[in-house]
Design a protein around this motif. Structure first.
Motif, short mmCIF file in Angstrom:
data_model
loop_
_atom_site.label_atom_id
_atom_site.label_comp_id
_atom_site.label_asym_id
_atom_site.label_seq_id
_atom_site.Cartn_x
_atom_site.Cartn_y
_atom_site.Cartn_z
N CYS A 1 0.81 -1.21 0.00
CA CYS A 1 0.00 0.00 0.00
C CYS A 1 0.85 1.26 0.00
O CYS A 1 2.02 1.25 0.39
N CYS B 1 -3.49 0.28 -2.92
CA CYS B 1 -2.57 -0.86 -2.79
C CYS B 1 -2.40 -1.55 -4.14
O CYS B 1 -3.32 -1.55 -4.96
N ASN C 1 -9.85 7.04 6.53
CA ASN C 1 -8.49 6.67 6.15
C ASN C 1 -8.55 5.81 4.89
O ASN C 1 -9.36 4.87 4.82
N ARG D 1 -6.36 3.84 1.56
CA ARG D 1 -5.10 3.30 1.06
C ARG D 1 -5.28 2.84 -0.38
O ARG D 1 -6.30 2.25 -0.71
N ASN E 1 0.87 3.79 1.85
CA ASN E 1 1.31 4.32 3.14
C ASN E 1 2.40 3.46 3.78
O ASN E 1 2.74 3.62 4.94
#
Length: 227
Positions: free
Chosen positions: A27, A95, A91, A93, A29
């Protein structure tokens, strides 16, 4: 013998769920997300998110493109080797499938993502504090059809829980939902217990030359603009 046969059948029916292979995703992050895809007892597709100490099953729901899995506010949208994960707490992500270091995964992503992220802030000039139960509603609209109602592409709802302006927001759009002649705009409103408190009174374009730009929306008190 009958008991042994029943036991064998139960093991056979359990094999597909046990055999679902975990697929690693790297991902943006820096984290890793393991996902397995299978079907439930009635043959409906589902995705399982594997975390360090738990697993979460998301049933598949209809999607304009790719495959969308959802449980409450938690969403997983997959398309090819790309997955977009929202954890229900604002939040997000992006990926890429493959057990790769984050830097390598970023290079491996296609030049044009399947998703467009739109973001900005919402504020107002009135010297009024928002109540704890206020809700911010963000809508991304396609207003290209003259004389027809705007088409809602995305709606995001945020329980503010006492947060005050300026309030950041983000929304994600699948590119496949955007037509070649689409004219996108973002509007916002703040409600409390179903009553409109603040609303945007003009269009805020979120794209320039096809790329997202920050959108800073200034709301007006509801009594001063048509609902």
């Amino acid at each position: 013998m009958k008991t042994a046969t029943l036991l064998l059948l139960s093991l056979l029916f359990a094999l597909p769920a046990q055999a679902a292979e975990r697929q690693p995703y790297a991902c943006d992050n820096g984290s890793r997300l393991d996902i397995s895809f299978a079907e439930d007892a009635e043959g409906r597709p589902q995705a399982t998110l594997h975390f360090a100490d738990e697993a979460m099953i998301l049933p598949q729901v209809p999607a304009a493109s790719g495959a969308l899995y959802r449980k409450g506010d938690i969403r997983l949208h997959t398309r090819g080797d790309e997955a977009f994960f929202e954890d229900g707490k604002n939040n997000q992500r992006r990926c890429t499938r493959g057990n790769l270091p984050p830097a390598v995964a970023a290079v491996a992503q296609p030049a044009t993502s399947s998703f467009i992220e739109i973001g900005g802030t919402v504020s107002y000039l009135a010297r009024i504090a928002l109540p704890p139960d206020a809700i911010l509603i963000i809508r991304v609209l396609d207003t290209a059809r003259a004389g027809a109602p705007a088409r809602v592409l995305v709606e995001q709802r945020y329980e503010l829980n006492g947060a005050q302006v300026p309030i950041p927001f983000s929304a994600t759009i699948d590119r496949d939902l955007i037509g070649k002649k689409a004219r996108l705009s973002v509007n916002a409103r703040i409600e409390q217990q179903g009553k409109l408190r603040f609303i945007s009174d003009k269009a805020y374009p979120p794209l320039k030359d096809g790329q997202p730009v920050p959108v800073d929306i200034v709301l007006k008190p509801a009594g001063r603009t048509p609902r």
